[in-house]
Write an enzyme that holds these catalytic residues in place. Structure first.
Site, PDB file in Angstrom:
ATOM      1  N   GLU A 166     -56.408   0.413 -21.010  1.00  0.00           N
ATOM      2  CA  GLU A 166     -57.296  -0.467 -20.241  1.00  0.00           C
ATOM      3  C   GLU A 166     -56.589  -1.619 -19.527  1.00  0.00           C
ATOM      4  O   GLU A 166     -56.828  -2.800 -19.826  1.00  0.00           O
ATOM      5  CB  GLU A 166     -58.394  -1.029 -21.156  1.00  0.00           C
ATOM      6  CG  GLU A 166     -59.196   0.048 -21.866  1.00  0.00           C
ATOM      7  CD  GLU A 166     -60.440  -0.500 -22.573  1.00  0.00           C
ATOM      8  OE1 GLU A 166     -60.538  -1.719 -22.764  1.00  0.00           O
ATOM      9  OE2 GLU A 166     -61.317   0.312 -22.922  1.00  0.00           O
ATOM     10  N   GLU A 354     -61.908   6.869 -25.757  1.00  0.00           N
ATOM     11  CA  GLU A 354     -62.780   5.994 -26.555  1.00  0.00           C
ATOM     12  C   GLU A 354     -64.218   6.175 -26.108  1.00  0.00           C
ATOM     13  O   GLU A 354     -64.495   6.263 -24.909  1.00  0.00           O
ATOM     14  CB  GLU A 354     -62.436   4.504 -26.371  1.00  0.00           C
ATOM     15  CG  GLU A 354     -61.175   4.051 -27.043  1.00  0.00           C
ATOM     16  CD  GLU A 354     -60.892   2.554 -26.837  1.00  0.00           C
ATOM     17  OE1 GLU A 354     -61.857   1.772 -26.627  1.00  0.00           O
ATOM     18  OE2 GLU A 354     -59.718   2.187 -26.886  1.00  0.00           O
TER      19      GLU A 354
HETATM   20  C1  FCB Z   1     -62.235  -1.205 -25.757  1.00  0.00           C
HETATM   21  C2  FCB Z   1     -60.929  -1.427 -26.478  1.00  0.00           C
HETATM   22  C3  FCB Z   1     -60.994  -1.200 -27.971  1.00  0.00           C
HETATM   23  C4  FCB Z   1     -62.290  -1.711 -28.546  1.00  0.00           C
HETATM   24  C5  FCB Z   1     -63.468  -1.178 -27.777  1.00  0.00           C
HETATM   25  C6  FCB Z   1     -64.808  -1.582 -28.328  1.00  0.00           C
HETATM   26  O1  FCB Z   1     -62.251  -1.984 -24.611  1.00  0.00           O
HETATM   27  O2  FCB Z   1     -59.938  -0.587 -25.956  1.00  0.00           O
HETATM   28  O3  FCB Z   1     -59.868  -1.803 -28.542  1.00  0.00           O
HETATM   29  O4  FCB Z   1     -62.274  -3.084 -28.597  1.00  0.00           O
HETATM   30  O5  FCB Z   1     -63.386  -1.575 -26.443  1.00  0.00           O
END
Ligand code: FCB
Length: 449
Positions: A166, A354
């Protein structure tokens, strides 16, 4: 493929990040990171929470891998703490630091779980911050050195490498809004950071390709979300395009088209000095990757707001239900993003690196943690994912965020994203209902009730 089904060999996983789970910040020769400094600065995190102990994973990794095996995970995405490997960010590597990850890899190997290793999940060595941090171009080269050292050392054991997690969040939340470490409020520094993160990615990919005997694949993870206008008015639509231009296109265009998006260069160029993006830099940044990782949580709905200087927009609440983060539950956005990537940006394989949700979980008198909202969230996103794959988009794996509750950055321990509940005072891991449910999904290779 039946409705809700996944292709054979689909990679089911869960994700974590070093600073969020490891603890043991003073052990094994680890150096200080910007998140240690930031979380220990009064007022920066909720209740002053820090990652000093976190989930104590540094000591409990064997038990944690045992749980992963019981869950049936095929893959585990974790990050390496750069300051464990190079306590000063550069110079001499620390043998005890890498030894921890070697022990973790040993356990994963025994459990038959494939490691997916993120090199940078936000914990820059403080020593490099003191020399200018990401806004300083030299940091990109230090990252490339660190990455090359890791490839050399672990290249024969790691099938998937992710350079960055990110870059948008690092650039904007870390350097513009100041919500994250290093806590700056300096838009120009934010854009230099974005450029240097991308450059460092390119340098690392180059080092990886030059290294010969690498079995693995390399990619990068972006947080992407569809940006929708609050109304059909041309002003709101233009606002949505600008927000899309920052969150999504500012990173996708350099990586896959070799140039920053022109409309946004013009827009931001009127407000702040933008870093020079030479042809050489852009060539490095846009080298082929083996896959793209996508973190998806929600969409954005925006309205034109001339009073806001940076993007002239205001974010508004979408109509859907919200998670505890206040993020709208919007599963269709996952499909929208993945289809767009495949159509407009890259034919490379995609991974959802994620996806998940925070809810206010509690341990019931029966000792269980009932989290029906999380199961519903996951189910709807996985159903969407299965449809996207059936429609021909090559998504090869899914990593649930997160394996266990952990240090949620500025929110500290107040937000629980895990499918394992962590009882912090005892460090006991308790399977939430969603963990049992996810195990059945993995077993069936399909979304289950
Ligand atoms: C993302 C991050 C991870 C976590 C999630 C909820 O932005 O990569 O570390 O904090 O959000």
């Amino acid at each position: 493929m039946a409705e809700g089904g996944f292709p054979p060999g689909f990679l089911w996983g869960a994700a974590t990040a070093a600073y969020q789970i490891e603890g043991a910040v003073d052990e094994g020769g680890r150096g200080e990171s910007i998140w240690d400094r930031f979380s220990h600065t009064p007022g920066k995190t909720r209740d002053g929470d820090t990652g000093d102990v976190a989930c104590d994973h540094y000591h409990r990794y064997r038990d944690d891998v045992r749980i992963m095996r019981e869950l049936g995970l095929a893959a585990y995405r974790f990050s390496v703490a750069w300051p464990r490997i190079f306590p000063e960010g550069r110079g001499r590597p620390n043998p005890d630091g890498v030894a921890f990850y070697e022990r973790l890899l040993d356990e994963l190997e025994k459990a038959g779980i494939q490691p997916v290793v993120t090199l940078y999940h936000w914990d820059l060595p403080q020593a490099l911050q003191d020399r200018g941090g990401w806004p300083h171009r030299d940091t990109a080269y230090r990252f490339a050195d660190y990455a090359a050292w890791m490839f050399e050392r672990l290249g024969d054991r790691v099938p998937y490498w992710i350079t960055h997690n990110e870059p948008f969040v690092v650039s904007i939340l870390g350097h513009v809004t100041g919500e994250h470490a290093p806590g700056l409020n300096d838009p120009a520094a934010g854009f230099r950071t974005a450029h240097h993160l991308l450059l460092s990615h390119g340098l690392a990919v180059q080092a990886f390709r030059e290294g010969g005997r690498r079995k693995g694949r390399i990619g990068i993870t972006l947080n992407l979300s569809p940006v929708h206008p609050a109304s059909g008015s041309p002003e709101d639509e233009a606002a949505a395009r600008r927000v899309d231009g920052l969150i999504n296109r500012w990173f996708l265009d350099p990586l896959f088209r070799g140039a920053y998006p022109e409309d946004m260069v013009e827009h931001f160029g009127r407000l702040i000095p933008l870093p020079e993006a030479s042809e050489d830099d852009m060539r490095l940044i846009s080298q082929d990757v083996d896959f793209l990782g996508v973190n998806y949580y929600s969409r954005q709905v925006v309205r034109h707001d001339p009073g806001e200087l940076f993007l002239q927009m205001r974010q508004i609440d979408g109509p859907g239900p919200k998670t505890e983060m206040g993020w709208e539950v919007y599963p269709a956005g996952l499909g929208e993003i993945l289809r767009r990537l495949h159509e407009a940006y890259t034919k490379a394989p995609l991974f959802v690196t994620e996806n998940g949700a925070a809810y206010p979980d509690t341990v019931s008198p029966d000792g269980a943690v009932h989290d029906p909202d999380r199961i519903a969230y996951l189910r709807d996103h996985l159903l969407e994912l299965s449809r996207v794959i059936a429609g021909g988009v090559p998504v090869q794996g899914y990593f649930l965020w997160s394996l266990m509750d952990n240090f949620e950055w500025a929110h500290g321990y107040s937000k629980r994203f895990g499918i394992l509940y962590v009882d912090y005072p005892t460090q006991r891991r308790i399977w939430k209902d969603s963990a049992y449910w996810y195990r059945r999904v993995i077993e069936a290779n399909a979304v289950v009730e």
